[in-house]
Design a protein around this motif. Structure first.
Motif, short mmCIF file in Angstrom:
data_model
loop_
_atom_site.label_atom_id
_atom_site.label_comp_id
_atom_site.label_asym_id
_atom_site.label_seq_id
_atom_site.Cartn_x
_atom_site.Cartn_y
_atom_site.Cartn_z
N ASP A 1 42.95 39.00 53.28
CA ASP A 1 44.37 39.87 53.57
C ASP A 1 44.89 40.63 52.56
OD1 ASP A 1 43.91 38.56 56.12
OD2 ASP A 1 45.46 36.94 55.85
N LEU A 2 44.55 40.21 51.37
CA LEU A 2 45.12 41.11 50.07
C LEU A 2 44.27 42.15 49.83
CD1 LEU A 2 46.09 38.21 47.61
CD2 LEU A 2 47.72 39.51 49.17
N GLY A 3 43.00 42.42 50.27
CA GLY A 3 42.28 43.55 50.25
C GLY A 3 40.96 43.19 49.55
N TYR A 4 40.93 41.88 49.32
CA TYR A 4 39.45 41.67 48.40
C TYR A 4 38.14 41.56 49.40
CZ TYR A 4 42.53 40.51 44.54
OH TYR A 4 43.35 40.59 43.57
N LYS A 5 36.99 42.01 48.72
CA LYS A 5 35.87 42.06 49.45
C LYS A 5 34.76 41.11 49.11
CE LYS A 5 37.28 45.95 51.21
NZ LYS A 5 37.93 46.06 52.64
N GLY A 6 35.49 40.36 47.98
CA GLY A 6 34.28 39.00 47.48
C GLY A 6 35.22 38.17 46.83
N VAL A 7 34.58 36.85 46.79
CA VAL A 7 35.43 35.78 46.07
C VAL A 7 34.14 35.19 45.29
CG1 VAL A 7 36.97 35.21 47.81
CG2 VAL A 7 34.89 34.22 48.25
N GLN A 8 34.69 34.80 44.12
CA GLN A 8 33.64 33.99 43.25
C GLN A 8 34.26 32.59 43.25
OE1 GLN A 8 34.05 34.17 38.58
NE2 GLN A 8 32.57 35.68 39.26
N ILE A 9 33.28 31.68 43.65
CA ILE A 9 33.72 30.40 43.88
C ILE A 9 33.47 29.22 42.84
CG2 ILE A 9 33.31 28.32 45.55
CD1 ILE A 9 32.39 30.36 47.67
N PRO A 10 34.58 28.75 42.39
CA PRO A 10 34.34 27.61 41.45
C PRO A 10 33.73 26.20 41.97
CG PRO A 10 36.56 27.28 42.30
CD PRO A 10 35.94 28.66 43.04
N THR A 11 32.48 26.03 41.35
CA THR A 11 31.75 24.74 41.94
C THR A 11 32.18 23.35 41.40
OG1 THR A 11 30.25 24.72 39.88
CG2 THR A 11 29.36 26.15 42.02
N PHE A 12 33.36 23.56 40.55
CA PHE A 12 33.94 22.16 39.99
C PHE A 12 35.31 21.82 40.93
CE2 PHE A 12 34.63 25.81 37.69
CZ PHE A 12 35.87 26.32 37.86
N ASP A 13 35.52 22.55 42.08
CA ASP A 13 36.75 22.22 42.83
C ASP A 13 36.28 21.71 44.20
OD1 ASP A 13 39.00 22.31 44.50
OD2 ASP A 13 39.89 23.63 43.09
N GLY A 14 36.20 20.59 44.40
CA GLY A 14 35.65 19.98 45.64
C GLY A 14 36.69 20.30 46.91
N ARG A 15 37.79 20.59 46.75
CA ARG A 15 38.63 21.25 47.99
C ARG A 15 37.97 22.45 48.59
NH1 ARG A 15 44.09 21.39 44.27
NH2 ARG A 15 42.68 22.61 43.04
N LEU A 16 37.35 23.06 47.72
CA LEU A 16 36.53 24.69 48.19
C LEU A 16 35.05 24.45 48.62
CD1 LEU A 16 38.65 26.90 45.92
CD2 LEU A 16 39.34 25.98 48.12
N PHE A 17 34.51 23.69 47.75
CA PHE A 17 32.94 23.91 47.63
C PHE A 17 32.57 22.49 47.27
CE2 PHE A 17 28.95 25.31 45.74
CZ PHE A 17 28.61 26.17 46.54
N ASP A 18 31.39 22.04 47.90
CA ASP A 18 30.45 20.81 47.43
C ASP A 18 29.13 21.26 46.82
OD1 ASP A 18 28.84 18.47 47.46
OD2 ASP A 18 30.08 17.67 49.47
N LEU A 19 29.15 20.88 45.57
CA LEU A 19 28.05 21.58 44.80
C LEU A 19 26.92 20.71 45.09
CD1 LEU A 19 26.38 23.32 42.82
CD2 LEU A 19 27.34 21.98 41.01
N ASP A 20 27.07 19.36 45.19
CA ASP A 20 25.74 18.37 45.51
C ASP A 20 25.18 18.66 46.93
OD1 ASP A 20 26.61 17.27 43.18
OD2 ASP A 20 27.56 15.79 44.04
N LYS A 21 26.04 19.08 47.69
CA LYS A 21 25.44 19.29 49.22
C LYS A 21 24.77 20.56 49.11
CE LYS A 21 27.93 17.89 52.49
NZ LYS A 21 29.10 17.98 53.59
N ALA A 22 25.44 21.67 48.38
CA ALA A 22 25.07 23.14 48.34
C ALA A 22 23.85 22.90 47.81
CB ALA A 22 25.80 23.73 47.69
N ALA A 23 23.33 22.36 46.84
CA ALA A 23 21.98 22.31 45.96
C ALA A 23 20.89 21.79 46.84
CB ALA A 23 22.16 21.52 44.84
N GLU A 24 21.15 20.93 48.05
CA GLU A 24 20.32 20.23 48.78
C GLU A 24 20.16 20.63 50.19
OE1 GLU A 24 18.07 18.41 47.25
OE2 GLU A 24 19.24 18.14 45.54
N SER A 25 21.21 21.20 50.67
CA SER A 25 21.31 21.79 52.06
C SER A 25 21.37 23.13 52.47
CB SER A 25 22.71 20.85 52.92
OG SER A 25 22.47 21.33 54.26
N GLN A 26 20.43 23.70 53.11
CA GLN A 26 20.58 25.19 53.43
C GLN A 26 21.61 25.36 54.67
OE1 GLN A 26 18.65 28.06 52.05
NE2 GLN A 26 20.41 29.02 53.18
N THR A 27 21.45 24.23 55.57
CA THR A 27 22.69 24.29 56.64
C THR A 27 24.01 24.37 56.03
OG1 THR A 27 21.06 22.95 58.01
CG2 THR A 27 23.58 23.03 58.47
#
Length: 359
Positions: A40-66
Motif C-alpha cells: 500500500d505504500l508503493g513497495y514492490k518487494g519485501v526482504q524477510i527476516p528469518t529470525f522473526d517467527g511472527r513473519l516467517f518459520d525458517l525451520d519449516k521453510a527449509a523442509e517444506s516446499q508447500t
C-alpha cells in the motif's frame, strides 16, 4: 550492420526490509498484514527476516516446499515479491567474541544461552537452513553478517600480538566455509553486509575474509553505503572496485558531522547525539543519485531495499517516504547510444578511407 551498445540492466524496486517494522500490533505482526502494508505504500518487494517467527518459520521453510509456496502466495496476493531472506542475527552468532557473549545471547533461543559452542552450532544450522529455504522460494540471494572475533582489537593499543588478526580470519574461514559450501549446493549467494562491529567492515577486511574461505564465489556483498559514510570510506569507489561481488543493496542514509568534541568514534554518545548517525532517506548525506547510476552502469540487477534506522524520524514516516524516494532514483536503462541518430550502416571501405589506410 548498425552500431549498438550492450545496455546495463535495470535495478528492481522499491523494496523494504521488514525487520525494523515488525511488531506485536497489526498489521506488523503477521506476514499478510505487513506485506499488504508495504504494498500500500508503493513497495514492490519485501526482504524477510528469518529470525522473526511472527513473519516467517525458517525451520519449516527449509523442509517444506508447500510452506514456501504458501509464503510466496501470501506476498503475491498482497502485491509484493520476496527479494531476499535475511539471516543477519544468526550470521552474527556464527562468530562471537567472548566480550559480546552476554549481549548476543539475546539473539539466540534460551536453551543455548550461556553456552557459546551450542549457540554457534545453532546459528550455523540456521544459516544453512536459509540456503535451503531460499532455494525452495525460487530465490538465489540471501543477506547476512559474518560475525566478529577480532573487532574488539580494532584500535591497536596496546599493540596487537603478531598473528592475532590472521588467526581470527582463519577461524572465520573455518566456520564459514562449510556454510558457503551448503550455499553452493543450493545455488544461492550470501550478500554479507559490510558493517562496523563485524570483522568484515570495509573492502580490505572483505578481501581478507574472501581469502580465508578460498575465494568462495558464494561469499558476496550486501552493499550499504550508510556504513561507509560513517567510516569516511569512499562508497562510490567501493562500487568501482567490488561491483562484481555486489549481489544485494540496502538503501539507507546517514550523516557525519564531526566537530571539536567528537569524530568517527562519536564519544560513546547516544544515536541522536553522535557525529555519525543513520537518517531516513533524503535526510542524510549519501549521494544516492550517483550510487544508482554507478550500480546501473555496472549491470546490478538486484533489488534496492530500504533499511530504516533513523535516529529522529518515525519508522512510519520513513517507510512512507522511502518508496517514492527509491522509485525516483530507479533508472530506465537506455537501449540506444545518444548519437544513434547520426549513425548508419558500417562501410569498411569508408572507414579505411577515413583512416587513410590503403587497400
Amino acid at each position: 550492420m548498425p552500431k549498438s551498445i550492450t545496455p546495463p540492466r535495470s535495478i528492481q524496486g522499491p523494496a523494504i526490509f521488514l525487520a525494523q517494522f515488525a511488531g506485536d500490533e497489526a498489521p506488523f505482526n503477521t506476514l499478510p498484514g505487513i506485506a499488504k502494508w508495504a504494498a500500500d505504500l508503493g513497495y514492490k518487494g519485501v526482504q524477510i527476516p528469518t529470525f522473526d517467527g511472527r513473519l516467517f518459520d525458517l525451520d519449516k521453510a527449509a523442509e517444506s516446499q508447500t510452506y514456501c509456496d504458501e509464503v510466496k502466495g501470501i506476498c503475491a496476493d498482497a502485491g509484493v515479491k520476496i527479494t531476499e531472506l535475511s539471516t543477519h542475527l544468526q550470521g552474527q552468532l556464527v562468530a562471537v567474541h567472548p566480550a559480546y557473549d552476554l549481549a548476543f545471547d539475546a539473539f539466540a533461543p534460551k536453551p543455548v544461552h550461556g553456552n557459546p559452542k551450542a549457540r554457534t552450532e545453532w546459528a550455523t544450522e540456521q544459516v544453512k537452513k536459509a540456503a535451503r529455504a531460499t532455494r525452495n522460494l525460487g530465490l538465489d540471494t540471501t543477506v547476512s553478517f559474518t560475525g566478529s572475533l577480532a573487532f574488539p582489537y580494532l584500535y591497536p593499543w596496546p599493540q596487537r600480538p603478531a598473528g592475532l588478526i590472521e588467526e581470527a580470519f582463519a577461524e572465520l574461514g573455518r566456520r564459514w566455509r562449510p556454510i558457503l559450501d551448503t550455499y553452493e549446493d543450493q545455488g544461492v549467494d550470501i550478500g554479507f553486509e559490510i558493517h562496523p562491529g563485524e570483522d568484515v567492515f570495509d573492502g580490505a577486511t572483505y578481501e581478507m575474509f574472501l581469502e580465508s574461505v578460498g575465494g568462495h564465489k558464494r561469499a558476496r556483498i550486501n552493499y550499504d553505503p550508510s556504513h561507509f559514510l560513517l567510516q569516511q570510506l569512499d562508497y562510490l569507489s567501493f562500487i568501482d572496485i567490488y561491483h562484481e561481488h555486489i549481489c544485494a543493496f540496502h538503501v539507507k542514509d546517514a550523516e557525519f558531522n564531526p566537530d571539536g568534541r567528537q569524530g568517527v568514534y562519536s564519544g560513546y554518545q547516544s544515536w541522536v547525539n553522535r557525529a555519525g548517525r543513520f537518517r531516513s532517506l533524503g535526510d542524510g548525506q549519501v549521494d544516492f543519485a550517483a550510487i544508482f547510476s554507478k550500480l546501473t552502469q555496472y549491470g546490478y540487477r538486484g533489488w534496492a531495499v530500504l533499511e530504516w534506522e533513523c535516529c529522529i524520524k518515525s519508522p512510519e514516516q520513513g517507510a512512507a517516504e522511502g518508496a517514492p524516494y527509491i522509485a525516483s532514483h530507479l533508472i530506465e536503462v537506455t537501449g540506444k547510444a545518444f548519437d544513434d541518430f547520426a549513425g548508419g550502416e558500417m562501410d569498411m571501405a569508408a572507414i579505411r578511407t577515413m583512416l587513410g589506410i590503403s587497400k
